[in-house]
Each structure stands twice: as structure tokens, then as C-alpha cells.
Design a protein around this motif. Structure first.
Motif, PDB file in Angstrom:
ATOM      1  N   THR A 156      39.510 -22.345  23.874  1.00 25.76           N
ATOM      2  CA  THR A 156      38.449 -21.481  23.348  1.00 25.76           C
ATOM      3  C   THR A 156      37.108 -22.213  23.337  1.00 25.76           C
ATOM      4  OG1 THR A 156      40.097 -20.451  21.942  1.00 25.76           O
ATOM      5  CG2 THR A 156      37.793 -20.050  21.366  1.00 25.76           C
ATOM      6  N   ALA A 157      37.136 -23.499  22.948  1.00 26.39           N
ATOM      7  CA  ALA A 157      35.887 -24.271  22.919  1.00 26.39           C
ATOM      8  C   ALA A 157      35.321 -24.412  24.336  1.00 26.39           C
ATOM      9  CB  ALA A 157      36.134 -25.643  22.309  1.00 26.39           C
ATOM     10  N   ILE A 158      36.206 -24.643  25.297  1.00 20.98           N
ATOM     11  CA  ILE A 158      35.732 -24.785  26.690  1.00 20.98           C
ATOM     12  C   ILE A 158      35.145 -23.463  27.180  1.00 20.98           C
ATOM     13  CG2 ILE A 158      36.465 -25.202  29.085  1.00 20.98           C
ATOM     14  CD1 ILE A 158      38.507 -27.211  27.906  1.00 20.98           C
ATOM     15  N   LYS A 159      35.855 -22.379  26.897  1.00 17.11           N
ATOM     16  CA  LYS A 159      35.369 -21.052  27.334  1.00 17.11           C
ATOM     17  C   LYS A 159      34.027 -20.744  26.659  1.00 17.11           C
ATOM     18  CE  LYS A 159      35.875 -16.714  28.828  1.00 17.11           C
ATOM     19  NZ  LYS A 159      35.970 -16.224  30.151  1.00 17.11           N
ATOM     20  N   THR A 160      33.913 -21.055  25.362  1.00 18.60           N
ATOM     21  CA  THR A 160      32.647 -20.830  24.651  1.00 18.60           C
ATOM     22  C   THR A 160      31.535 -21.637  25.323  1.00 18.60           C
ATOM     23  OG1 THR A 160      33.917 -20.651  22.598  1.00 18.60           O
ATOM     24  CG2 THR A 160      31.527 -20.881  22.368  1.00 18.60           C
ATOM     25  N   ILE A 164      28.110 -20.315  27.143  1.00 15.12           N
ATOM     26  CA  ILE A 164      26.803 -20.808  26.695  1.00 15.12           C
ATOM     27  C   ILE A 164      26.036 -21.388  27.885  1.00 15.12           C
ATOM     28  CG2 ILE A 164      25.722 -22.675  25.339  1.00 15.12           C
ATOM     29  CD1 ILE A 164      27.816 -22.015  23.124  1.00 15.12           C
ATOM     30  N   ARG A 165      26.749 -22.158  28.723  1.00 16.49           N
ATOM     31  CA  ARG A 165      26.098 -22.787  29.888  1.00 16.49           C
ATOM     32  C   ARG A 165      25.423 -21.755  30.789  1.00 16.49           C
ATOM     33  NH1 ARG A 165      30.037 -26.182  33.559  1.00 16.49           N
ATOM     34  NH2 ARG A 165      30.914 -24.120  33.778  1.00 16.49           N
ATOM     35  N   TYR A 249      40.033 -13.830  33.705  1.00 17.85           N
ATOM     36  CA  TYR A 249      40.011 -14.966  32.768  1.00 17.85           C
ATOM     37  C   TYR A 249      39.179 -14.544  31.558  1.00 17.85           C
ATOM     38  CZ  TYR A 249      38.534 -19.639  31.078  1.00 17.85           C
ATOM     39  OH  TYR A 249      38.259 -20.743  30.317  1.00 17.85           O
ATOM     40  N   GLY A 250      39.834 -14.339  30.428  1.00 18.86           N
ATOM     41  CA  GLY A 250      39.124 -13.938  29.203  1.00 18.86           C
ATOM     42  C   GLY A 250      39.468 -12.504  28.828  1.00 18.86           C
TER      43      GLY A 250
END
Ligand code: NAP
Length: 255
Positions: A156-160, A164-165, A249-250
């Protein structure tokens, strides 16, 4: 329409919650269970397999996967190659693996879902964080999980961070001459900002995104207190993938 479901990792914390969700939904049929370390050959009349190759040619529509990061890629590939639409909650995929699996699903014309977080509140947190990052490019992510979690940072942190990127003005945060007197003190770096992983007994799955600007701050936080919080998202995934012909993905892609 009845949907026949395989649950891989059925003895785990998430896998057993998925088994209950499938049993409680009269449109879903629990067809098979997979765990390499299972001792029983069936549970409540449902066959148990210890090797995924035993499932080649098996009559099922969907492959729910809550296993471990080490096997999730192979399992998802296997599901697509053998006609089971994957609904994968296991984390730890690389960006390249996801691109590869999406291409394979297009080739096989099979729907699928890889979702680092199935909780609706976590999906909303990711969306809100991406929105805020347009205006607040200085941020840090803190994810907090139970101490048996195998991968860090969380999916989840990576996806967030990836969301953001996409919208954040590129920026290297922190002082140019910053020194870590204790290695790892500033967390993992992602595109110029930091991600911190906390592991403690008693926690389930939690995440904060903290934004800072001149004279103001904004904190977004989501908490999963119980693994039930993920199951309505898994159910949405199971019902959606059988009607689709490409892996996404997501969970937000299906809402
Ligand atoms: P867990 O309790 O350790 O469960 C994983 C289970 O998978 C274990 O029973 C494990 O057996 C079994 N397993 C290992 N290798 C396997 C294989 N090759 N085939 C089938 N089963 C296998 O972990 P968990 O807390 O349920 O989490 C599972 C995954 O879901 C993790 O990656 C976690 O990060 C992720 N997760 C996702 C979400 C989401 O919303 N997407 C939410 C929470 C967790 P042994 O214990 O005998 O090795």
C-alpha cells in the motif's frame, strides 16, 4: 451466476478471512484450497491441494491469493496460464512483474486484479494523498503493520508513493548535507521523499501520509482494525474479474 473460487494461502490470516467471505456469499462456491504445508486432503468437503500443479485442468473461475511475496508472482502467472482469473492481495510485486502479468492477461484474455489494499478507506486515503501532493510536495509516508509481516515497505505504501509520484513536482526533500548517524533513521527513499515502516504486535494495517508546508501541516490516516475490512474489496474483485479480459493493478480501477 455462480463463481467457483480457489483460495491459495487458505490457512493464513487473510486467506482464512477470504474463505469465510466466499462461504458467506451464496453466489460464490469454494472449489479448492491450496497450501503447500496443509496436512488434510479436504476441509468441510472442499479439496485441499499442496502443489499448484495439481490444479491444472481444475474446474474453477477465480484464484484468490493471500500467500507470501516469495510465491505470489509465480502463483499469479500460473493462474493466468491455466484459466483462473487471479484476485491477488499478496504484496511484494515489482513494477516489472506487474507490467509482465498485465501483458500475459491480455494475451490470455483473462481478467484479474492485483490489489495491495482491499480496504475502501485505504483506497480513499491513496486518492486523497495524491490530490494533496499536488499542493504539498513535501511529505513522508509512515506505514504500520503487525510484526509478522514479511515485506517492507507495505504494498500500500509503494502504491501510494507511485500515485503521488505521478502528480508531485519532483523534489529532493531534506537538507542537502543531511547525515544519518544511525543507518536507516530517515527511512527508505522514494522519488525524493521517505517511507517508514513500523512493525508491532497488536497492529493490523495502518498508514499515515504527513504533509508539511510553510506554517501548516496536513495528516491523512487510515486504520484497518480487523481483516474483515479487506473482504468487501475482495468480493468486488471476484465478481469483477470474471467479466473482464485484462488484469488491473489497484482496486480503484474496478470501483
Ligand atoms: P499469513 O498469515 O502468513 O498467510 C500466508 C499463508 O500462505 C500461510 O498460511 C502460508 O503457509 C501460506 N503459503 C506459503 N506459501 C504458499 C504457497 N506456495 N501456496 C499457498 N499458500 C502458501 O499472511 P497474511 O497476513 O494472511 O498475509 C498474506 C499476504 O497478504 C501478505 O503478502 C500480506 O502483505 C498481504 N495482505 C494484503 C492485504 C490487501 O488488502 N491486499 C491486506 C493484508 C495483508 P505457512 O505459514 O505454512 O508458510
Amino acid at each position: 451466476m455462480e463463481i467457483k473460487v480457489i483460495v491459495a494461502g487458505f490457512r493464513g490470516r487473510m486467506g482464512s478471512a477470504a474463505v469465510n467471505m466466499v462461504k458467506e456469499d451464496e453466489d460464490l462456491i469454494l472449489s479448492a484450497l491450496l497450501d503447500p504445508f496443509a496436512k488434510d486432503t479436504e476441509v468441510d468437503g472442499v479439496p485441499v491441494f499442496t502443489d499448484k500443479s495439481q490444479l491444472i485442468g481444475f474446474d474453477a473461475d477465480v484464484w484468490i491469493d493471500f500467500t507470501t511475496p516469495a510465491v505470489a508472482y509465480d502463483n499469479t502467472r500460473f493462474a493466468l496460464e491455466h484459466g483462473f482469473a487471479p484476485v491477488v492481495g499478496t504484496t511484494g510485486f515489482t513494477e516489472d512483474e506487474i507490467v509482465e502479468l498485465i501483458a500475459l492477461s491480455e494475451d490470455k484474455k483473462i481478467g484479474g486484479l492485483i490489489a495491495p489494499n482491499f480496504a475502501i478507506g485505504a483506497i480513499l486515503l491513496m486518492e486523497f494523498a495524491a490530490k494533496a501532493a499536488k499542493y504539498f510536495p513535501d511529505l513522508e509516508i509512515i506505514e504500520l503493520h503487525h510484526d509478522n509481516k514479511k515485506d517492507a515497505p507495505s504494498g500500500t505504501a509503494i502504491k501510494t508513493a507511485e500515485l503521488i509520484r505521478e502528480v508531485r513536482q519532483p523534489k529532493q526533500q531534506g537538507a542537502a548535507d543531511e547525515v544519518e548517524s544511525l543507518k536507516g533513521a530517515r527511512g527508505a527513499e522514494f522519488d525524493g521523499f521517505r517511507i517508514h515502516s513500523v512493525r508491532l504486535p497488536g497492529l493490523v494495517a495502518h498508514q499515515e501520509v504527513i504533509f508539511g508546508a510553510q506554517g501548516e501541516g496536513l495528516t491523512l490516516r487510515h486504520d484497518s482494525y480487523d481483516r474483515k475490512s479487506f473482504m468487501s474489496g475482495v468480493n468486488i474483485g471476484v465478481r469483477a474479474v470474471v467479466k473482464r479480459d485484462k488484469l488491473v493493478y489497484g482496486l480503484e480501477k474496478l470501483l
